[in-house]
Design an enzyme around this catalytic site. Structure first.
Site, PDB file in Angstrom:
ATOM      1  CG  ASP A  52    -111.061 -75.116 100.451  1.00 48.98           C
ATOM      2  OD1 ASP A  52    -111.716 -75.817  99.656  1.00 48.98           O
ATOM      3  OD2 ASP A  52    -111.486 -74.019 100.897  1.00 48.98           O
ATOM      4  CD  GLU A  74    -111.014 -75.615  95.657  1.00 51.19           C
ATOM      5  OE1 GLU A  74    -112.173 -75.813  95.226  1.00 51.19           O
ATOM      6  OE2 GLU A  74    -110.807 -75.155  96.798  1.00 51.19           O
TER       7      GLU A  74
END
Length: 361
Positions: free
Chosen positions: A209, A259
């Site tokens: 993330d 990401e």
């Protein structure tokens, strides 16, 4: 019982079908109204019948759930609402029997404010070793009542919160998600141990993330629009972190997907070098207007970005904060002023040679 399909080997991830599961809403196995691991385990045969190669779980760890589980308080514990660590281990094993790999989510930029490290930092006070694991600073102004810098939030609101002893701590997201100090060796060591913890349990990959945000300018300099390097996005020192992680993943034949939101194609590609991440989400197509020429350009540009490092771009058609795919077209949702075109090809993101992922990536 669904017959298992043959598990992919070697570079299985390059063209895999990866199915995302948000545990809280996917399936309720015990009837309490909340999705859980028991519900997922019961439906693994269905996923196998669909031809799914891997299941990516959004954070299933212990969390106050201020940000949907992306505020982790303990990476080695499953949130009680979902089940137990033993159930997660059974799920990983049962999925493997059906030829399905498991990918977990890691949120290395920050932790929950309920994480033991942060609670210890608050209790320890200014100048303590515990606070060095985060970004605590005195405020600006005569009384220290102004934030240490002017960095914009990744969500909304301020990026600094003042604690009762007068210091401020950094949080690029919510105040309940304090940023970790990746210049501290204990932070790096802890995350390497977390990776090994899950790889040892059979996890085949990790989705990272906010992968470009971990490392900050040590001076915490003010943000200036258009001035490089950015003080907290895409810092060069971050690549050393991912090279270290890659060496661990290679021991287990595991994969990373990042990401990474970057406008610079050359700098984006650096994350996908052979000794760093295996692949990263393709957001160019996601953000592209529903116009044929611009969609084609987004596809061509994305393939060109990945080509120098030989990495496939996953097809990503929606996120938690962006447009969902149109039910009529299967592509990015057209603006409300544009007519829907049911005759358009549904799988508009099937151009991607990498693993397509469903909405909420």
């Amino acid at each position: 019982m669904a017959a298992p399909h043959s598990p992919r080997t070697d570079d299985w991830w390059r063209d895999a079908v990866i199915y995302q599961v948000y545990p809280r809403s996917f399936a309720d196995g015990d009837g309490d109204g909340t999705g859980d691991l028991a519900g997922v385990r019961a439906r693994l045969p269905h996923l196998a019948q669909l031809g799914v190669d891997a299941v990516w779980f959004t954070p299933w760890y212990a969390s106050p759930l201020v940000d949907g589980g992306y505020d982790v308080s303990d990476y080695r514990t499953i949130d009680p609402a979902f089940g137990t660590l033993a159930e997660a281990e059974k799920l990983i094993a049962e999925a493997a029997e059906l030829g399905i790999r498991v990918i977990v989510d890691i949120v290395p930029n920050h932790v929950s404010d309920q994480h033991p490290w942060f609670r210890a930092a608050l209790a320890a006070g200014p100048g303590s070793p515990e606070r060095e694991l985060f970004h605590f600073r005195p405020g600006r102004g005569e009384d220290g009542d102004q934030p240490p810098n002017d960095w914009p939030s990744q969500f909304a609101g301020p990026t600094w919160t003042r604690v009762p002893d007068g210091e401020w701590y950094l949080h690029l997201f919510t105040p309940e998600q304090p940023d970790l100090n990746w210049a501290h060796p204990a932070v790096r060591r802890e995350h390497e141990e977390i990776l090994r913890f899950w790889f040892e349990r059979g996890v085949a990959g990790v989705r990272i993330d906010s992968a470009a945000l971990l490392v900050k300018d040590p001076a915490l300099a003010d943000f200036e629009e258009g001035v490089d390097p950015h003080p907290y996005i895409d810092q060069d020192a971050l690549h050393d972190v991912y090279r270290s992680w890659r060496s661990i993943a290679d021991e287990y034949e595991a994969v990373f997907v990042g990401e990474v939101w970057l406008p610079d194609a050359e700098r984006f590609a650096r994350y996908l070098r052979p000794d760093e991440l295996h692949t990263a989400f393709n957001f160019n197509f996601l953000a592209c207007p529903w116009e044929p020429d611009r969609l084609r350009s987004a596809i061509d540009d994305t393939l060109a970005e990945h080509a120098p490092v030989g990495a496939p771009p996953p097809g990503c058609c929606a996120t938690t904060t962006s447009r969902a795919p149109s039910p009529a077209t299967g592509g990015p949702t057209p603006p409300s002023t544009s007519p829907r075109r049911p005759s358009a090809p549904r799988p508009t993101w099937s151009w991607a040679p990498g693993g397509p992922v469903p909405p909420r990536c």
